[in-house]
Design a protein around this motif. Structure first.
Motif, PDB file in Angstrom:
ATOM      1  N   VAL A 119       1.339  10.322  -3.861  1.00  0.00           N
ATOM      2  CA  VAL A 119       0.626  10.751  -2.655  1.00  0.00           C
ATOM      3  C   VAL A 119       1.593  10.912  -1.487  1.00  0.00           C
ATOM      4  CG1 VAL A 119      -1.172  10.112  -0.996  1.00  0.00           C
ATOM      5  CG2 VAL A 119      -1.510   9.668  -3.434  1.00  0.00           C
ATOM      6  N   LEU A 120       2.553   9.997  -1.377  1.00  0.00           N
ATOM      7  CA  LEU A 120       3.557  10.029  -0.315  1.00  0.00           C
ATOM      8  C   LEU A 120       4.946  10.112  -0.932  1.00  0.00           C
ATOM      9  CD1 LEU A 120       2.300   7.199   2.084  1.00  0.00           C
ATOM     10  CD2 LEU A 120       2.148   9.657   2.451  1.00  0.00           C
ATOM     11  N   PRO A 121       5.884  10.768  -0.249  1.00  0.00           N
ATOM     12  CA  PRO A 121       7.263  10.765  -0.738  1.00  0.00           C
ATOM     13  C   PRO A 121       7.948   9.443  -0.389  1.00  0.00           C
ATOM     14  CG  PRO A 121       7.130  12.009   1.293  1.00  0.00           C
ATOM     15  CD  PRO A 121       5.717  11.610   0.934  1.00  0.00           C
ATOM     16  N   ARG A 122       8.917   9.044  -1.187  1.00  0.00           N
ATOM     17  CA  ARG A 122       9.716   7.841  -0.908  1.00  0.00           C
ATOM     18  C   ARG A 122      10.598   8.140   0.289  1.00  0.00           C
ATOM     19  NH1 ARG A 122       9.271   2.912  -1.615  1.00  0.00           N
ATOM     20  NH2 ARG A 122       8.615   3.195  -3.759  1.00  0.00           N
ATOM     21  N   ARG A 123      10.635   7.252   1.241  1.00  0.00           N
ATOM     22  CA  ARG A 123      11.467   7.403   2.428  1.00  0.00           C
ATOM     23  C   ARG A 123      12.481   6.276   2.461  1.00  0.00           C
ATOM     24  NH1 ARG A 123       9.386  11.355   5.142  1.00  0.00           N
ATOM     25  NH2 ARG A 123      10.768  11.064   6.884  1.00  0.00           N
TER      26      ARG A 123
ATOM     27  N   VAL B 224       3.278   5.867  -2.919  1.00  0.00           N
ATOM     28  CA  VAL B 224       4.482   6.562  -3.391  1.00  0.00           C
ATOM     29  C   VAL B 224       4.435   6.659  -4.920  1.00  0.00           C
ATOM     30  CG1 VAL B 224       6.990   6.388  -3.649  1.00  0.00           C
ATOM     31  CG2 VAL B 224       5.936   5.978  -1.414  1.00  0.00           C
ATOM     32  N   ALA B 225       4.127   5.550  -5.588  1.00  0.00           N
ATOM     33  CA  ALA B 225       4.070   5.542  -7.050  1.00  0.00           C
ATOM     34  C   ALA B 225       3.021   6.528  -7.574  1.00  0.00           C
ATOM     35  CB  ALA B 225       3.771   4.132  -7.560  1.00  0.00           C
ATOM     36  N   ALA B 226       1.942   6.712  -6.822  1.00  0.00           N
ATOM     37  CA  ALA B 226       0.875   7.631  -7.232  1.00  0.00           C
ATOM     38  C   ALA B 226       1.218   9.086  -6.886  1.00  0.00           C
ATOM     39  CB  ALA B 226      -0.441   7.230  -6.569  1.00  0.00           C
TER      40      ALA B 226
ATOM     41  N   ALA C 145       0.842  -1.205   0.000  1.00  0.00           N
ATOM     42  CA  ALA C 145       0.000   0.000   0.000  1.00  0.00           C
ATOM     43  C   ALA C 145       0.875   1.251   0.000  1.00  0.00           C
ATOM     44  CB  ALA C 145      -0.935  -0.005   1.201  1.00  0.00           C
ATOM     45  N   TYR C 146       1.923   1.232   0.802  1.00  0.00           N
ATOM     46  CA  TYR C 146       2.855   2.361   0.854  1.00  0.00           C
ATOM     47  C   TYR C 146       3.489   2.580  -0.518  1.00  0.00           C
ATOM     48  CZ  TYR C 146       7.109   4.974   1.779  1.00  0.00           C
ATOM     49  OH  TYR C 146       8.112   5.899   1.734  1.00  0.00           O
TER      50      TYR C 146
END
Length: 82
Positions: free
Chosen positions: A71-75, A67-69, A62-63
């Motif tokens: 919505v969230l930055p890669r950490r 990230v791919a979308a 899900a993470y």
């Protein structure tokens, strides 16, 4: 008999400089003398690292999808908080 009204328009100007200065001073007072913006940012990054650490396989998928979308930055090193 016709009645015409000459309505005058009043122009109001407000100088908000004093109010803005007061507002900024109140914000700085509320933050306090010991406010340390870099420390706050580091703490926020640590909290995000902790939030995205220890994900199970389904959570990691899900993470990665978020990230791919964008919505969230890669950490971390390609996975959440490696």
């Amino acid at each position: 008999m016709s009645h015409h009204s000459n309505s005058a328009h009043a122009v109001f100007e407000f100088d908000l400089t004093t109010d803005e200065t007061r507002r900024r001073a109140a914000v700085m007072t509320a933050l306090g003398a010991n406010w340390d913006p870099p420390a706050v940012m580091r703490g926020e990054e640590e909290a995000y690292d902790l939030l995205y650490s220890g994900l199970d396989e389904r959570q990691q998928e899900a993470y990665d999808m978020l990230v791919a979308a964008g919505v969230l930055p890669r950490r971390g090193q390609g996975h959440a908080a490696d």
